[in-house]
Write a protein that holds these residues in place. Sequence first.
Motif, mmCIF file in Angstrom:
data_model
loop_
_atom_site.group_PDB
_atom_site.id
_atom_site.type_symbol
_atom_site.label_atom_id
_atom_site.label_comp_id
_atom_site.label_asym_id
_atom_site.label_seq_id
_atom_site.Cartn_x
_atom_site.Cartn_y
_atom_site.Cartn_z
ATOM 1 N N GLU A 49 0.864 -1.188 0.000
ATOM 2 C CA GLU A 49 0.000 0.000 0.000
ATOM 3 C C GLU A 49 0.897 1.234 0.000
ATOM 4 O OE1 GLU A 49 -2.770 0.017 3.270
ATOM 5 O OE2 GLU A 49 -3.133 -2.146 3.148
ATOM 6 N N PHE A 50 0.329 2.360 -0.405
ATOM 7 C CA PHE A 50 1.058 3.621 -0.232
ATOM 8 C C PHE A 50 0.040 4.745 -0.098
ATOM 9 C CE2 PHE A 50 3.725 7.261 -1.692
ATOM 10 C CZ PHE A 50 4.665 7.195 -0.661
ATOM 11 N N HIS A 51 -0.031 5.292 1.107
ATOM 12 C CA HIS A 51 -1.008 6.366 1.378
ATOM 13 C C HIS A 51 -0.564 7.116 2.616
ATOM 14 C CE1 HIS A 51 -2.498 3.555 4.429
ATOM 15 N NE2 HIS A 51 -2.471 2.624 3.478
ATOM 16 N N THR A 56 -0.126 14.749 -7.203
ATOM 17 C CA THR A 56 -1.243 14.181 -7.981
ATOM 18 C C THR A 56 -1.379 12.671 -7.733
ATOM 19 O OG1 THR A 56 0.201 13.778 -9.871
ATOM 20 C CG2 THR A 56 -1.024 15.853 -9.866
ATOM 21 N N LEU A 57 -0.370 12.053 -7.118
ATOM 22 C CA LEU A 57 -0.367 10.599 -6.947
ATOM 23 C C LEU A 57 -1.593 10.142 -6.165
ATOM 24 C CD1 LEU A 57 1.539 8.037 -7.309
ATOM 25 C CD2 LEU A 57 2.109 8.392 -4.900
ATOM 26 N N PRO A 58 -2.382 9.235 -6.725
ATOM 27 C CA PRO A 58 -3.512 8.721 -5.938
ATOM 28 C C PRO A 58 -3.026 7.768 -4.842
ATOM 29 C CG PRO A 58 -3.556 7.861 -8.213
ATOM 30 C CD PRO A 58 -2.293 8.650 -8.060
ATOM 31 N N ASP A 118 -3.621 -1.202 -2.568
ATOM 32 C CA ASP A 118 -3.179 -2.466 -3.164
ATOM 33 C C ASP A 118 -2.462 -2.151 -4.471
ATOM 34 O OD1 ASP A 118 -2.746 -5.112 -3.716
ATOM 35 O OD2 ASP A 118 -4.833 -5.618 -4.127
ATOM 36 N N ARG A 119 -1.166 -2.295 -4.453
ATOM 37 C CA ARG A 119 -0.390 -1.992 -5.655
ATOM 38 C C ARG A 119 0.657 -3.065 -5.854
ATOM 39 N NH1 ARG A 119 4.125 2.706 -3.980
ATOM 40 N NH2 ARG A 119 5.009 1.499 -2.278
ATOM 41 N N ILE A 120 1.256 -3.062 -7.029
ATOM 42 C CA ILE A 120 2.443 -3.890 -7.247
ATOM 43 C C ILE A 120 3.630 -3.187 -6.606
ATOM 44 C CG2 ILE A 120 4.131 -4.499 -9.022
ATOM 45 C CD1 ILE A 120 1.970 -5.499 -10.786
ATOM 46 N N LEU A 150 4.011 -0.871 3.616
ATOM 47 C CA LEU A 150 3.335 0.435 3.526
ATOM 48 C C LEU A 150 4.181 1.435 2.752
ATOM 49 C CD1 LEU A 150 1.859 0.519 7.138
ATOM 50 C CD2 LEU A 150 0.704 -0.096 5.008
ATOM 51 N N SER A 151 5.396 1.063 2.432
ATOM 52 C CA SER A 151 6.263 1.878 1.564
ATOM 53 C C SER A 151 7.479 1.027 1.223
ATOM 54 C CB SER A 151 6.731 3.158 2.275
ATOM 55 O OG SER A 151 7.565 2.818 3.371
ATOM 56 N N LEU A 152 8.152 1.404 0.153
ATOM 57 C CA LEU A 152 9.389 0.689 -0.190
ATOM 58 C C LEU A 152 10.448 0.947 0.886
ATOM 59 C CD1 LEU A 152 10.943 -1.106 -2.128
ATOM 60 C CD2 LEU A 152 11.366 0.885 -3.583
ATOM 61 N N GLN A 153 10.373 2.119 1.512
ATOM 62 C CA GLN A 153 11.315 2.412 2.603
ATOM 63 C C GLN A 153 11.170 1.373 3.720
ATOM 64 O OE1 GLN A 153 9.539 4.658 0.860
ATOM 65 N NE2 GLN A 153 10.429 6.705 0.927
ATOM 66 N N GLN A 154 9.923 1.059 4.058
ATOM 67 C CA GLN A 154 9.683 0.085 5.127
ATOM 68 C C GLN A 154 10.197 -1.295 4.718
ATOM 69 O OE1 GLN A 154 5.641 -1.110 5.706
ATOM 70 N NE2 GLN A 154 5.903 -1.470 7.904
ATOM 71 N N PRO A 159 15.592 0.943 -6.564
ATOM 72 C CA PRO A 159 14.722 1.707 -7.452
ATOM 73 C C PRO A 159 13.299 1.175 -7.374
ATOM 74 C CG PRO A 159 16.154 0.250 -8.724
ATOM 75 C CD PRO A 159 16.578 0.127 -7.287
ATOM 76 N N ASN A 160 12.349 2.074 -7.265
ATOM 77 C CA ASN A 160 10.943 1.670 -7.243
ATOM 78 C C ASN A 160 10.497 1.489 -8.694
ATOM 79 O OD1 ASN A 160 8.282 1.208 -6.652
ATOM 80 N ND2 ASN A 160 8.005 3.036 -5.391
ATOM 81 N N LYS A 161 10.358 0.245 -9.099
ATOM 82 C CA LYS A 161 9.985 -0.026 -10.495
ATOM 83 C C LYS A 161 8.460 0.080 -10.591
ATOM 84 C CE LYS A 161 12.545 -3.199 -12.675
ATOM 85 N NZ LYS A 161 13.488 -2.459 -13.509
ATOM 86 N N LEU A 215 13.898 6.322 -6.091
ATOM 87 C CA LEU A 215 15.113 5.604 -5.697
ATOM 88 C C LEU A 215 15.239 5.696 -4.182
ATOM 89 C CD1 LEU A 215 17.548 3.984 -6.583
ATOM 90 C CD2 LEU A 215 18.808 6.114 -6.904
ATOM 91 N N ILE A 216 15.104 4.558 -3.548
ATOM 92 C CA ILE A 216 15.060 4.494 -2.095
ATOM 93 C C ILE A 216 16.360 3.838 -1.631
ATOM 94 C CG2 ILE A 216 13.709 3.679 -0.108
ATOM 95 C CD1 ILE A 216 12.124 5.534 -2.089
ATOM 96 N N GLU A 217 17.120 4.530 -0.804
ATOM 97 C CA GLU A 217 18.439 4.039 -0.402
ATOM 98 C C GLU A 217 18.638 4.247 1.094
ATOM 99 O OE1 GLU A 217 20.489 6.661 -3.415
ATOM 100 O OE2 GLU A 217 21.277 4.723 -4.093
#
Length: 300
Positions: A158-160, A169-171, A175-177, A220-224, A248-250, A278-280
């Motif tokens: 998820e990302f919210h 503008t990002l919704p 539930d995402r890939i 809940l995020s790529l960082q997590q 990298p967030n593909k 890009l999450i590092e």
Amino acid sequence: MPTVLGQNQYGKAETRVVRVTREGPVHHIRDLNVSIALSGAMDDVHTRGSNAGVLPTDTTKNTVFAFAKEYGIASAEEFAVRLARHFVSQQETIHTARIRVEEYGWDRIPATGGAAHSFVRRGQETRTAQVTYDGDGESWQVLSGLKGLVVMNTTDSEFHGYVKDRYTTLPETRDRILATEVNAFWRHAGRPEGEKPDWDASYERTRGHLLAAFAGTYSLSLQQTLYAMGSRVVDQEPGIDEIRLSLPNKHHFLADLRPFGLDNDNEVYFAADRPYGLIEATVLRDGATAAVPVDLTNLP
Ligand SMILES: O=c1[nH]c(=O)c2[nH]c(=O)[nH]c2[nH]1
């Protein structure tokens, strides 16, 4: 001097489509790169600027996404046959269609309960190592790593709840890939002398931890997810004090099929290659001092 038009073709190159099929908790994916080249009665558009016989390349791209939804992707060949037949039979000016498909293979990530929706791309990764030593036994630095390990979760991401300013503008999504290419370097504690370390076994275990944490983390995020991956390595491997991850967030965007009267219940995605998030970050054993280079991009 008079000129004549020679061989010509047009179409949309490299439409990146990912089709997810769900059988309950078990997901299946097909990941294609589709290039379309159409030719036929195209003199007028070249010589007179008349578009009357031109099916826009944008439409050919949309057709790829719509067909992925309506018919699924049973195989690259079947999908390409269907597209070729469609363009040639539906448009009078199109006499020949050449559909080229690259398919990227994915394997399931083994060894976790969550593996039914977790995948690793076949044959992509490179193992890396960097050793530095200046003659002083304390100076050993052994880094092991990998790059190009591409992984995907088709749910449990998820990302919210993020900051929104006037340019956002990002919704929000529940539930995402989540897909990334794992680039990592980890630092071995202590000296490589004494009992011969089994570097190969250590690499395999660490790679396994990275995959298991990616697959097993409800994100809940790529960082997590990054932190979970790094922590698992440091927690499980007493000989590793520090790991640096560059992820990298593909991005996979849901294809908008509403204009064609089709819904898209997380089935058909456009796999964008750039730009990418890009999450590092570095994850360290408590008390350890960071020593892995921050910028992994130009390392081996
Ligand atoms: O996992 C994510 N982290 C972000 O910081 C971010 N930013 C964004 O646009 N999408 C995402 N996804």
